[in-house]
Design a protein around this motif. Structure first.
Motif, PDB file in Angstrom:
ATOM      1  N   VAL A 100       0.839  -1.200   0.000  1.00 46.26           N
ATOM      2  CA  VAL A 100       0.000   0.000   0.000  1.00 46.26           C
ATOM      3  C   VAL A 100       0.874   1.250   0.000  1.00 46.26           C
ATOM      4  CG1 VAL A 100      -1.716   1.310   1.279  1.00 46.26           C
ATOM      5  CG2 VAL A 100      -1.927  -1.145   1.136  1.00 46.26           C
ATOM      6  N   ALA A 101       1.991   1.197   0.735  1.00 48.80           N
ATOM      7  CA  ALA A 101       2.892   2.351   0.792  1.00 48.80           C
ATOM      8  C   ALA A 101       3.395   2.707  -0.606  1.00 48.80           C
ATOM      9  CB  ALA A 101       4.069   2.059   1.719  1.00 48.80           C
ATOM     10  N   TRP A 102       3.753   1.690  -1.402  1.00 43.73           N
ATOM     11  CA  TRP A 102       4.210   1.966  -2.769  1.00 43.73           C
ATOM     12  C   TRP A 102       3.103   2.604  -3.598  1.00 43.73           C
ATOM     13  CZ3 TRP A 102       9.003   2.429  -3.034  1.00 43.73           C
ATOM     14  CH2 TRP A 102       9.891   1.534  -2.441  1.00 43.73           C
ATOM     15  N   MET A 103       1.884   2.075  -3.453  1.00 45.21           N
ATOM     16  CA  MET A 103       0.767   2.621  -4.231  1.00 45.21           C
ATOM     17  C   MET A 103       0.503   4.082  -3.864  1.00 45.21           C
ATOM     18  SD  MET A 103      -2.063  -0.252  -4.877  1.00 45.21           S
ATOM     19  CE  MET A 103      -2.184  -1.069  -3.325  1.00 45.21           C
ATOM     20  N   CYS A 104       0.520   4.356  -2.553  1.00 43.14           N
ATOM     21  CA  CYS A 104       0.257   5.724  -2.122  1.00 43.14           C
ATOM     22  C   CYS A 104       1.371   6.651  -2.579  1.00 43.14           C
ATOM     23  CB  CYS A 104       0.135   5.800  -0.606  1.00 43.14           C
ATOM     24  SG  CYS A 104      -1.313   4.971  -0.002  1.00 43.14           S
TER      25      CYS A 104
ATOM     26  N   ALA B  72      10.811  -2.558  -6.877  1.00 45.60           N
ATOM     27  CA  ALA B  72      10.844  -2.123  -5.477  1.00 45.60           C
ATOM     28  C   ALA B  72       9.805  -2.895  -4.672  1.00 45.60           C
ATOM     29  CB  ALA B  72      10.587  -0.629  -5.385  1.00 45.60           C
ATOM     30  N   GLY B  73       8.612  -3.039  -5.251  1.00 47.79           N
ATOM     31  CA  GLY B  73       7.562  -3.776  -4.553  1.00 47.79           C
ATOM     32  C   GLY B  73       7.955  -5.223  -4.325  1.00 47.79           C
ATOM     33  N   LYS B  74       8.489  -5.839  -5.371  1.00 47.55           N
ATOM     34  CA  LYS B  74       8.877  -7.246  -5.274  1.00 47.55           C
ATOM     35  C   LYS B  74      10.011  -7.434  -4.260  1.00 47.55           C
ATOM     36  CE  LYS B  74       9.358 -11.533  -6.289  1.00 47.55           C
ATOM     37  NZ  LYS B  74       8.792 -12.291  -5.200  1.00 47.55           N
ATOM     38  N   LEU B  75      11.004  -6.524  -4.313  1.00 52.60           N
ATOM     39  CA  LEU B  75      12.154  -6.657  -3.408  1.00 52.60           C
ATOM     40  C   LEU B  75      11.735  -6.524  -1.946  1.00 52.60           C
ATOM     41  CD1 LEU B  75      15.112  -4.781  -5.142  1.00 52.60           C
ATOM     42  CD2 LEU B  75      14.927  -7.209  -4.573  1.00 52.60           C
ATOM     43  N   SER B  76      10.876  -5.518  -1.676  1.00 56.51           N
ATOM     44  CA  SER B  76      10.477  -5.334  -0.282  1.00 56.51           C
ATOM     45  C   SER B  76       9.651  -6.528   0.188  1.00 56.51           C
ATOM     46  CB  SER B  76       9.718  -4.025  -0.093  1.00 56.51           C
ATOM     47  OG  SER B  76       8.612  -3.977  -0.951  1.00 56.51           O
ATOM     48  N   ASP B  77       8.843  -7.070  -0.716  1.00 55.75           N
ATOM     49  CA  ASP B  77       8.044  -8.236  -0.355  1.00 55.75           C
ATOM     50  C   ASP B  77       8.934  -9.452  -0.082  1.00 55.75           C
ATOM     51  OD1 ASP B  77       5.224  -9.047  -0.100  1.00 55.75           O
ATOM     52  OD2 ASP B  77       5.824 -10.573  -1.548  1.00 55.75           O
TER      53      ASP B  77
END
Lengths: 274, 257
Positions: A207-211, A250-255
């Motif tokens: 959600v942080a990435w989306m926002c 970025a999303g994939k790495l943080s996940d």
């Protein structure tokens, strides 16, 4: 003796080979679809079946990436985006975790706080963005607050759920062993609800990435979201794609990072592994 | 030299409230347990024996009468009264040694040596770093016993601790519990529905009656340890308890459905 160990060793190396072969096969299967899609894209734009001005192409995107990296522009945008996302996540997620645990362990605070939070949760974030800009301006504050508002709820909900799922029998044990309130939180509630908390972290991060994108598209003079917006107005489709790929990575790495954390922290779990 | 009283139950009554009024579970119970005694409480299901144990533990303080451990009246749970539940109730995210230490720090050298001592006592050396999911039912229950004993309780309360185990493991753990009792001299109160278990372990057996829960008889078992389950004397005590439970000898004694 030695023959047995030799045979055992042989068996072990065979098993290891089998395992690495399995892993390679899984990787191949995972990469199959993306590679085919990329190839098709490249061919179709080369043949001008797809207009390259609108659709760009893998090779164009690659050369643009190299250019953006070598001039240092990409890092400039990424730096500020990472800063916003991380700070927003830490603020929102941290508060979400704290409130989730408090509301989870105390019935009265649930009755006071939870209905309001649930109401706020249903408001679409984009609807409050204009207010945030009015109140906090176009600067960093409004963006970071927007991101923290978004990442608050997943962690809040999961922490709350995690605490409520704790077996009451374990609380009886803690009472008999004279755990203090603090020990109950640190040594019983948090470890026991860790599966939920980690899931909450993963959801909050996404959600942080989306926002972040929403905040940067609406008004910024730096950041990956701004880079995308800026490139669109100049019809630089390849730069738009670079931005999208950065967000995806970025999303994939943080996940993945949280999943590694899960593996480390939840090895005590005896759960189904298909 | 007089033995000290470890546990005193004085006129204890307990009623569970439901829609149709109340169910009288315990009715004016009196019981005294001396220090170092091993007392078993036996009775049909619904006689309130587990409820009684919860009251002694302080997990339920809604009752009439007084319960005192040593010279302290019971008002809530405390490490004075260790509790072994039917399930092991270990914390699944902690290793064996951390479960035993609980809220005490293993970095404290005194705690460390105590933990080692009790791991040795319950015969779990080599499993210090194992997680509960890696242990068998009997092993888990031994960890739970070590965890309770480490807190040096004045009374150890056991609520059908071996009920969920298979017959072999059960017999083995009964022996282990007896050894611990002899070595540690901990006062123990065991709730069970297994007559053999009660005769094998106890210095006295309290037989309870159901609806309302009352003490029907107290049978001192003055047999020397170790007790042979097949001996004639053992069988005689078994018969006495069976008769108190209102069963004619020869009938199956499985009354806890």
């Amino acid at each position: 003796m030695t023959t047995i160990t030799l045979a055992e060793n042989k068996e072990k190396t065979l098993k290891r080979k089998k395992r690495s072969w399995d892993r390679g096969l899984a990787l191949f299967r995972a990469l199959f679809l993306p590679v085919v899609a990329l190839l098709a894209w490249e061919v179709l734009t080369r043949l001008e079946v797809l207009p390259s001005l609108l659709f760009s192409s893998p090779s164009l995107i690659l050369s643009r990436t190299i250019e953006l990296v070598s001039t240092g522009k990409l890092w400039e945008h990424m730096e500020i985006s990472l800063f916003r996302a991380l700070l927003g996540f830490l603020l929102g997620g941290g508060l979400g975790l704290a409130f989730g645990i408090i509301v989870g362990m105390n019935r009265k605070s649930e009755q006071y706080i939870n209905p309001t939070f649930q109401m706020i949760r249903t408001i679409p974030l984009l609807a409050v963005t204009p207010l945030f800009i009015l109140w906090f301006g176009f600067g960093e504050l409004s963006k970071i607050l927007l991101i923290s508002l978004g990442s608050f709820f997943p962690l809040y909900m999961q922490a709350f759920l995690g605490v409520r799922n704790i077996d009451n029998k374990l609380f009886e044990v803690a009472r008999i062993m004279e755990y203090t309130r603090l020990q109950q939180i640190v040594k019983l509630m948090i470890p026991s609800s860790l599966p939920n908390i980690l899931l909450g972290i993963r959801l909050s991060l996404s959600v942080a990435w989306m926002c972040l994108v929403a905040a940067e598209l609406l008004g910024a003079d730096k950041g990956i979201g701004y880079m995308i917006q800026d490139a669109r107005s100049f019809m630089q489709t390849d730069t738009v794609f670079v931005g999208i790929i950065i967000f995806a990575l970025a999303g994939k790495l943080s996940d993945s990072f949280v999943r590694i954390l899960e593996e480390k922290l939840l090895k005590w779990q005896d759960s189904f592994k298909a | 030299m007089d033995m000290e009283t470890a546990l005193e139950i004085n006129q204890v009554s307990k009623t569970f409230n439901n829609d149709r009024g109340g169910v009288h579970v315990l009715d004016h119970l009196n019981l005294t347990v001396q220090e170092g005694e091993f007392v078993s409480v036996i009775g049909p299901s619904g006689c309130g024996k587990s409820t009684l144990l919860k009251l002694i533990a302080g997990l339920d303080s809604d009752f009439h009468g007084q319960i005192a451990v040593g010279d302290q009246e019971v008002h809530g749970p405390s490490i004075d009264r260790g509790f072994i539940f039917q399930e092991h109730r270990l914390f699944p995210w902690m290793t064996v040694e951390k479960n035993i230490a609980g809220n005490l720090s293993l970095r404290d050298s005194e705690v460390r040596s105590k933990v080692n001592h009790y791991i040795l006592l319950v015969n779990l050396t080599g499993f210090e770093k194992a997680y509960p999911r890696q242990l068998s039912g009997g092993m888990s229950q031994r960890v739970a016993i070590a965890r309770a004993l480490l807190r040096n309780p004045k009374v150890l309360l056991l609520d059908e601790p071996f009920g969920a185990l298979d017959a072999f493991t059960r017999a083995h753990l009964q022996e282990a519990l007896h050894d611990i009792w002899e070595k540690n001299k901990t006062t123990m109160v065991l709730v069970t529905h297994d007559i053999d278990e009660s005769v094998y372990l106890s210095s006295k057996v309290v037989v309870m009656d159901a609806k309302p829960g009352r003490i029907k008889a107290v049978v001192p078992i003055d047999l020397p340890y170790p007790r042979a389950r097949t001996s004639r004397a053992f069988q005689e005590f078994r018969t006495v308890i069976l008769e108190h439970l209102d069963h004619k000898p020869g009938e199956p004694d499985d009354f806890s459905i």
